[in-house]
Enzyme design. Sequence first.
Site, PDB file in Angstrom:
ATOM      1  N   THR A  44       0.847  -1.184   0.000  1.00  0.00           N
ATOM      2  CA  THR A  44       0.000   0.000   0.000  1.00  0.00           C
ATOM      3  C   THR A  44       0.884   1.235   0.000  1.00  0.00           C
ATOM      4  O   THR A  44       1.995   1.200   0.495  1.00  0.00           O
ATOM      5  CB  THR A  44      -0.920  -0.011   1.249  1.00  0.00           C
ATOM      6  OG1 THR A  44      -1.740  -1.164   1.196  1.00  0.00           O
ATOM      7  CG2 THR A  44      -1.809   1.213   1.318  1.00  0.00           C
ATOM      8  N   ASN A  67      -3.437  -4.190  -2.299  1.00  0.00           N
ATOM      9  CA  ASN A  67      -3.519  -5.049  -1.111  1.00  0.00           C
ATOM     10  C   ASN A  67      -2.138  -5.605  -0.759  1.00  0.00           C
ATOM     11  O   ASN A  67      -1.344  -4.882  -0.207  1.00  0.00           O
ATOM     12  CB  ASN A  67      -4.588  -6.128  -1.248  1.00  0.00           C
ATOM     13  CG  ASN A  67      -5.113  -6.563   0.124  1.00  0.00           C
ATOM     14  OD1 ASN A  67      -4.997  -5.799   1.078  1.00  0.00           O
ATOM     15  ND2 ASN A  67      -5.668  -7.747   0.225  1.00  0.00           N
TER      16      ASN A  67
END
Length: 481
Positions: free
Chosen positions: A410, A430
């Site tokens: 991220t 993710n």
Amino acid sequence: MTTAHDTLSSSLLGYRAPSDPKPSRRAWTVASSILVVASLLLLLVFGVIVTNDVDGPKKWLSEGETEVVESENGVVAADDGRCSAIGAEALRAGGHAVDAAVAVALCVGVVNPMSSGIGGGGFIVVRSAETAVAEAFDARETAPSAASQNMYANNPTAKEIGPLSMGVPGELLGLHLAWSKHGRLPWKSLFQPSIKLARDGFVVAPYLAQAIARSEQAMLADPGLHSVFTRDDKILKAGDTCSNPELARSLEAVSEEGPKAFYDGWVGEKLVEDVKAAGGVITKEDLKGYRVEVSKAMEVDVMGFKILGMPLPSSGTLGMSLVLNVLGSYGSPDAVKGSLGVHRLIEALKHMFAMRMNLGDSNFVNATSYERDMLSKSFAEKVQHKIFDNTTFDPGYYLTRWSQLRDHGTSHFCVVDADRNAVSMTTTVNYYFGARMLSPSTGIVLNNEMDDFSTPTEKTPISFPLHLQTSLSQTRDHCLQ
Ligand SMILES: *[C@@H]1O[C@H](CO)[C@@H](O)[C@H](O)[C@H]1NC(C)=O
Ligand SMILES: *[C@@H]1O[C@H](CO)[C@@H](O)[C@H](O)[C@H]1NC(C)=O
């Protein structure tokens, strides 16, 4: 009201000139030192100042090294200096903070594809200086329509790795919606620097190299990843040049035709074909039906500052409020200084990360009482009493109910322009390299956001992707600090 110089320099990095102490802003100093420490722990931030005689960012900062920037004209802080520079260029061209944010997000997707990209999603908070209104754009991935509660029953790893782990990407539509409301520069122009990087190649930074090395097996196993991140069957290393011509073509199409090229055009079609061929269930209709949710940003008051951030399903605003209240309850800026300060911050974060596991999408989970706790000063004091300066504890001490989400892959960046419009964006695929799969015909890394959903066999209560978005904008007396 303080000067633009003051407010802008302290807004992102907590910088205050040592020669200019302002005791009345002690609370802010605590908050900002916490923010600085937090951002150092989470990512290396490269800030770029917007002036006419800019030196440009340092090439890479090594771990633990910090760089303080200040400006009267705007600041861009992304986790790659090249992207901060691209954002600063958009501001220099007269762009709104949102214009810069679009350019930065696209760049991060190219040079840090393990963490971000148009195959992923994001949260965007935009605070308009003109209206003093802050909007929250939820452009996170959604489940494909063919997804079902038991789709992973026979193969739990398919939820994390491979085409079935992919959610419907939201990044491009979120950026486009924010841009259509606030942007001043042509959409197409914001893509050019990233198209060039993807097509002509860019130097692999140590951060990307590390992620490639950690995912070496996937790099060698997946034909798409293999074509971009290896040479002669060896993974790319720091300093090598990486290019992704298919991604450049995809970006070019979206730059010319708008997000339609992705959500209802050839880029999306090719992506769906690649994913289907690999065994995924996503369809063209899923892309066509994707919608960004826009709401008012969440406002919380901490230490006399207003924090603007994402409402649920992001846990960032609540989490930031809890951590700052815990540290604030020590009652002195000295409490967060030095190694003891870092220890207290880490312990406060552990409690917050455990606490946030009780949250979920308010359409599905009633988390009212947890929300109230996370905003409460008296609750923060109770948490502070659980922190000991002489020890840490086993995970069970913090995590009393749920198993923890493993979060990585991220990126986050902030932009403030000369008018003090501000954007804070968290963008993600993710995990590192998401589904560990790259669509060969579009160059797009697939997210594995389905792993954020809980399935009947798991102990997490979340029924919708939950994510932490860290610091947003702090305001006091309606002026950006
Ligand atoms: C959610 O829970 C709170 C108590 O924690 C309760 O007061 C409230 O009515 C509940 N809301 C809904 C919609 O069930
Ligand atoms: C750690 O600190 C706590 C409270 O401050 C004290 O009760 C405890 O004895 C200390 N433990 C050690 C090993 O020093």
